[in-house]
Design an enzyme around this catalytic site. Structure first.
Site, mmCIF file in Angstrom:
data_model
loop_
_atom_site.group_PDB
_atom_site.id
_atom_site.type_symbol
_atom_site.label_atom_id
_atom_site.label_comp_id
_atom_site.label_asym_id
_atom_site.label_seq_id
_atom_site.Cartn_x
_atom_site.Cartn_y
_atom_site.Cartn_z
ATOM 1 N N LYS A 11 0.833 -1.183 -0.182
ATOM 2 C CA LYS A 11 -0.009 -0.023 -0.056
ATOM 3 C C LYS A 11 0.943 1.147 0.095
ATOM 4 O O LYS A 11 1.991 1.027 -0.037
ATOM 5 C CB LYS A 11 -0.887 0.066 1.129
ATOM 6 C CG LYS A 11 -1.822 -1.271 1.362
ATOM 7 C CD LYS A 11 -2.726 -1.285 2.355
ATOM 8 C CE LYS A 11 -3.883 -2.349 2.405
ATOM 9 N NZ LYS A 11 -4.648 -2.323 3.612
ATOM 10 N N TYR A 51 -12.426 -2.305 -3.391
ATOM 11 C CA TYR A 51 -12.930 -2.572 -2.056
ATOM 12 C C TYR A 51 -14.481 -2.531 -1.919
ATOM 13 O O TYR A 51 -15.023 -2.124 -0.838
ATOM 14 C CB TYR A 51 -12.482 -1.381 -1.223
ATOM 15 C CG TYR A 51 -11.006 -1.667 -0.412
ATOM 16 C CD1 TYR A 51 -10.721 -3.081 0.119
ATOM 17 C CD2 TYR A 51 -9.911 -0.768 -0.785
ATOM 18 C CE1 TYR A 51 -9.355 -3.127 0.522
ATOM 19 C CE2 TYR A 51 -8.609 -0.834 -0.304
ATOM 20 C CZ TYR A 51 -8.308 -2.301 0.240
ATOM 21 O OH TYR A 51 -7.292 -2.670 0.868
ATOM 22 N N ASN A 114 -1.873 0.037 7.356
ATOM 23 C CA ASN A 114 -1.474 -1.381 7.551
ATOM 24 C C ASN A 114 -0.611 -1.987 6.571
ATOM 25 O O ASN A 114 -0.378 -3.332 6.110
ATOM 26 C CB ASN A 114 -2.568 -2.393 8.118
ATOM 27 C CG ASN A 114 -3.640 -2.723 6.904
ATOM 28 O OD1 ASN A 114 -3.552 -2.238 5.742
ATOM 29 N ND2 ASN A 114 -4.709 -3.457 7.346
ATOM 30 N N HIS A 117 -1.861 -5.272 1.242
ATOM 31 C CA HIS A 117 -3.063 -6.084 1.064
ATOM 32 C C HIS A 117 -2.623 -7.341 0.668
ATOM 33 O O HIS A 117 -1.652 -7.668 -0.155
ATOM 34 C CB HIS A 117 -3.670 -5.208 0.031
ATOM 35 C CG HIS A 117 -4.951 -6.102 -0.828
ATOM 36 N ND1 HIS A 117 -6.265 -6.092 0.000
ATOM 37 C CD2 HIS A 117 -5.088 -6.785 -1.523
ATOM 38 C CE1 HIS A 117 -6.852 -6.976 -0.631
ATOM 39 N NE2 HIS A 117 -6.319 -7.494 -1.587
ATOM 40 N N GLU A 128 -9.695 -9.922 -7.741
ATOM 41 C CA GLU A 128 -8.793 -8.796 -7.745
ATOM 42 C C GLU A 128 -7.476 -8.914 -8.964
ATOM 43 O O GLU A 128 -7.138 -7.987 -9.231
ATOM 44 C CB GLU A 128 -8.195 -8.975 -6.411
ATOM 45 C CG GLU A 128 -9.184 -8.501 -5.423
ATOM 46 C CD GLU A 128 -8.643 -8.813 -3.848
ATOM 47 O OE1 GLU A 128 -7.484 -9.374 -3.536
ATOM 48 O OE2 GLU A 128 -9.369 -8.650 -3.031
HETATM 49 P P1 DAT Z 1 -7.810 -7.084 5.108
HETATM 50 O O1 DAT Z 1 -7.010 -6.131 4.387
HETATM 51 O O2 DAT Z 1 -6.927 -7.431 6.018
HETATM 52 O O3 DAT Z 1 -8.390 -7.917 4.155
HETATM 53 P P2 DAT Z 1 -10.514 -5.926 5.277
HETATM 54 O O4 DAT Z 1 -10.603 -6.713 3.890
HETATM 55 O O5 DAT Z 1 -11.391 -6.206 6.336
HETATM 56 O O6 DAT Z 1 -9.118 -6.200 5.803
HETATM 57 O O7 DAT Z 1 -10.375 -4.191 5.272
HETATM 58 C C1 DAT Z 1 -9.783 -3.686 4.168
HETATM 59 C C2 DAT Z 1 -8.838 -2.572 4.730
HETATM 60 O O8 DAT Z 1 -9.948 -1.624 5.274
HETATM 61 C C3 DAT Z 1 -7.998 -3.115 5.861
HETATM 62 O O9 DAT Z 1 -6.785 -3.392 5.369
HETATM 63 C C4 DAT Z 1 -7.847 -1.670 6.699
HETATM 64 C C5 DAT Z 1 -8.979 -1.158 6.508
HETATM 65 N N1 DAT Z 1 -10.051 -1.359 7.712
HETATM 66 C C6 DAT Z 1 -10.528 -2.550 8.024
HETATM 67 N N2 DAT Z 1 -11.015 -2.412 9.173
HETATM 68 C C7 DAT Z 1 -10.841 -1.039 9.436
HETATM 69 C C8 DAT Z 1 -11.386 -0.308 10.518
HETATM 70 N N3 DAT Z 1 -12.124 -0.934 11.415
HETATM 71 N N4 DAT Z 1 -11.147 0.996 10.827
HETATM 72 C C9 DAT Z 1 -10.203 1.577 9.965
HETATM 73 N N5 DAT Z 1 -9.925 0.764 8.623
HETATM 74 C C10 DAT Z 1 -10.172 -0.307 8.589
HETATM 75 MG MG MG Z 2 -9.768 -7.668 2.653
#
Ligand code: DAT
Ligand code: MG
Length: 151
Positions: A11, A51, A114, A117, A128
């Site tokens: 990212k 997303y 974080n 991805h 994706e």
């Molecule tokens: P991942 O990236 O582990 O697959 P995800 O698909 O649930 O997680 O969410 C995509 C991204 O969105 C994640 O990397 C960071 C952001 N995100 C997820 N939960 C969040 C939250 N509670 N607050 C802020 N950002 C969040």
């Molecule tokens: Mg995800």
């Protein structure tokens, strides 16, 4: 051996913080095979599509803004079980739940920054990969390590 592919992206914060090499290194050293890689400045529309399952979440617009805030390094990695093991190399979504030894456990603090991805299932990996790469950008090649990684 049944092979899978997964979509991994460093990212914008991971790129800015110099973590492209570290991310590639960990997937390489595990034994996975890199089959596509490019640096991309993604548009908001592209990230909203990427997303789209999170469209209703309160953090959705901030997530898309952050992901568009600089270039990402998009990759496709191949191997047996690479989708689930790739997630293990990344750690948990929240860095606070990610163990040391994982990318998120070792290199970041905040869920909204974080660094990397990874696809969460074989189905989402297919979607994706098709969203980020043209078919001709995925390279078919045999690694010299193949026969030492798989029986
Ligand atoms: P991942 O990236 O582990 O697959 P995800 O698909 O649930 O997680 O969410 C995509 C991204 O969105 C994640 O990397 C960071 C952001 N995100 C997820 N939960 C969040 C939250 N509670 N607050 C802020 N950002 C969040
Ligand atoms: Mg995800």
């Amino acid at each position: 051996v049944a092979m899978e592919q997964t979509f991994i992206a460093v990212k914008p914060d991971g790129v800015q913080r110099g973590l492209v090499g570290e991310t590639v290194r960990r997937f390489e050293q595990k034994g996975f095979k890199l089959v596509a890689m490019k640096m991309v400045q993604a548009s908001s529309a592209h990230l909203e599509e990427h997303y789209k399952d999170l469209k209703e979440k309160p953090f959705f617009s901030g997530l898309c803004t952050y992901m568009a805030s600089g270039p990402v390094v998009a990759m496709v990695w191949e191997g047996s079980g690479v989708v689930a093991m790739g997630r293990m190399l990344l750690g948990e979504t929240k860095p606070q739940d990610s163990l040391p030894g994982t990318l998120r456990g070792d290199f970041c603090i905040n869920v909204g920054r974080n660094i990397v991805h990874g696809s969460d299932s074989v189905e989402s990996a297919k979607r994706e990969i098709a969203l980020w790469f043209k078919r001709e950008e995925i390279v078919t090649w045999k690694s010299c390590t193949h026969d030492w990684l798989y029986e």
